[in-house]
Design an enzyme around this catalytic site. Structure first.
Site, PDB file in Angstrom:
ATOM      1  N   SER A  22       6.423  18.336  28.961  1.00 34.11           N
ATOM      2  CA  SER A  22       5.855  19.673  28.772  1.00 34.11           C
ATOM      3  C   SER A  22       4.995  20.092  29.966  1.00 34.11           C
ATOM      4  CB  SER A  22       4.993  19.652  27.505  1.00 34.11           C
ATOM      5  OG  SER A  22       4.382  20.897  27.321  1.00 34.11           O
ATOM      6  N   ASN A  70      -4.288  18.580  37.495  1.00 32.62           N
ATOM      7  CA  ASN A  70      -4.057  19.964  37.118  1.00 32.62           C
ATOM      8  C   ASN A  70      -5.052  20.372  36.037  1.00 32.62           C
ATOM      9  OD1 ASN A  70      -2.705  21.030  34.426  1.00 32.62           O
ATOM     10  ND2 ASN A  70      -2.044  18.888  34.716  1.00 32.62           N
ATOM     11  N   GLY A  73      -4.487  24.692  31.880  1.00 32.21           N
ATOM     12  CA  GLY A  73      -5.173  25.201  30.689  1.00 32.21           C
ATOM     13  C   GLY A  73      -4.270  25.973  29.746  1.00 32.21           C
ATOM     14  N   CYS A 131      -4.653  17.569  25.333  1.00 25.30           N
ATOM     15  CA  CYS A 131      -4.791  18.341  26.564  1.00 25.30           C
ATOM     16  C   CYS A 131      -6.239  18.298  27.044  1.00 25.30           C
ATOM     17  CB  CYS A 131      -4.364  19.788  26.362  1.00 25.30           C
ATOM     18  SG  CYS A 131      -4.470  20.702  27.914  1.00 25.30           S
ATOM     19  N   ILE A 192       2.058   8.882  27.661  1.00 24.83           N
ATOM     20  CA  ILE A 192       0.725   9.445  27.516  1.00 24.83           C
ATOM     21  C   ILE A 192       0.645  10.865  28.101  1.00 24.83           C
ATOM     22  CG2 ILE A 192      -0.545   7.246  27.651  1.00 24.83           C
ATOM     23  CD1 ILE A 192      -0.992   7.726  30.632  1.00 24.83           C
ATOM     24  N   GLY A 245       4.120   9.122  35.280  1.00 21.68           N
ATOM     25  CA  GLY A 245       4.442   8.631  36.618  1.00 21.68           C
ATOM     26  C   GLY A 245       5.874   8.191  36.835  1.00 21.68           C
TER      27      GLY A 245
END
Ligand code: FMN
Length: 305
Positions: A22, A70, A73, A131, A192, A245
């Site tokens: 996402s 990043n 938001g 988030c 994660i 990663g």
């Protein structure tokens, strides 16, 4: 004979274990010039909230050694914008479309999940309780067992299809959070999300990101992600989707050996927009090279002794 790459996540049949993470793959059409999104095992679309969100002020990205920070938001058109403007353009894909559901309150998660439940071509949602880049809600839900359980329970009541919960690495024991959401009816977990980090410009003595802190992703986090996938897979019975990663087929195989049933590719899409088909091909080559006819036999295949 070609090896089988097919895996199952609850009711979802994935033609291969490679999906896009996402926030790193748009909704799919953005990548059509590079490859056919239908070749993927699945697409996790950008975090979707109850109302349209502009996201955080710029700057909200920073490069780091072996990764990036990043603080986007959760910029998105809101759930109605998704249903009316985006869904009609992607619902024909022959892959699993999974909506990443985000919110500031439990009511917002419920509202988004209920609306997405009615979409025929979306067989699953991924609850983003992890988030780090929003002021309210977001990661707060994912960092304690009671709140992770509460949001999962509330959404489970209104959402009948496959419910995936995306866990935060910014916790002491990810296995305990995984057990808490499994206990409330989650069908799978994604492990994660980004690790909380920050960057400073020494010349200006200012933070690089407008939000000061942001989420670290990319190869820098892979060892942490692998460790957490392994710990989580050993603690629960529902499938684990591994990410963090992954740049190559070998990275993906490592996650599967650690206990992931499938994987997501995130930051790598920014570096090479055609990386996913290369990873799928590389997994197939690995299976052929090792004389393995079914990828499922690799899951949790780590040889510890
Ligand atoms: C620019 C950017 C935007 C992201 N947006 C979301 C999001 O909306 N929802 C979410 O659950 N994760 C989001 N993530 C996290 C990724 O899905 C993924 O969990 C994380 O980047 C680790 O994987 P990677 O190292 O392969 O990128 C975002 C990551 C990046 C880099």
């Amino acid at each position: 004979m070609k090896p089988s790459l097919e895996v199952k996540i609850h009711n979802l049949v994935l033609k291969n274990p490679v999906m896009t993470a996402s926030g790193t793959f748009g909704y799919g059409p953005e990548f059509e010039d590079f490859f056919d999104p239908s070749t993927l095992g699945g697409i996790f679309v950008k975090g979707t909230t109850g109302k349209l969100r502009q996201g955080n002020p710029y700057p909200r990205m920073a490069e780091t050694p072996m990764g990036m920070l990043n603080a986007v938001g959760l910029q998105n058109k809101g759930v109605d914008g998704f249903i009316n403007d985006i869904y009609p353009r992607i619902k024909h894909y022959h892959t699993n479309l999974i909506v990443n559901v985000s919110g500031s309150t439990i009511e917002e998660y419920i509202e988004v999940a209920e609306k997405i439940n009615s979409l025929d071509h979306v067989p699953a949602i991924e609850l983003n309780i992890s988030c780090p880049n929003v002021k309210e809600g977001g990661m707060a839900f994912g960092t304690s067992c009671p709140s992770a359980a509460a949001v999962t329970r509330a959404v489970r009541e209104v959402y009948q299809k496959t419910l995936i919960v995306k866990l935060s690495p910014n916790v002491t024991s990810i296995a305990e959070i995984a057990q808490a959401v499994e206990g409330e009816g989650a069908d799978a977990v994604s492990v994660i999300n980004t690790l909380l980090g920050m960057a400073i410009n020494a010349e200006t003595r200012r933070p690089v990101l407008s939000t000061v802190t942001g989420g670290l992703s990319g190869p820098a986090i892979k060892p942490v992600a692998l460790r957490m996938v392994w710990q989580t897979a050993n603690a629960i019975k529902i499938p684990v989707i591994g990410l963090g990663g992954i740049m190559t087929a070998s990275d993906a195989i490592e996650f599967i050996l650690a206990g992931a049933t499938a994987v997501q590719v995130g930051t790598a899409n920014f570096i090479d927009p055609a990386v996913c088909p290369k990873i799928i091909e590389g997994i197939e080559d690995y299976l052929i090279r090792h004389g393995i006819d079914n990828i499922k036999s690799l899951i949790s295949g780590l040889n510890i002794n």
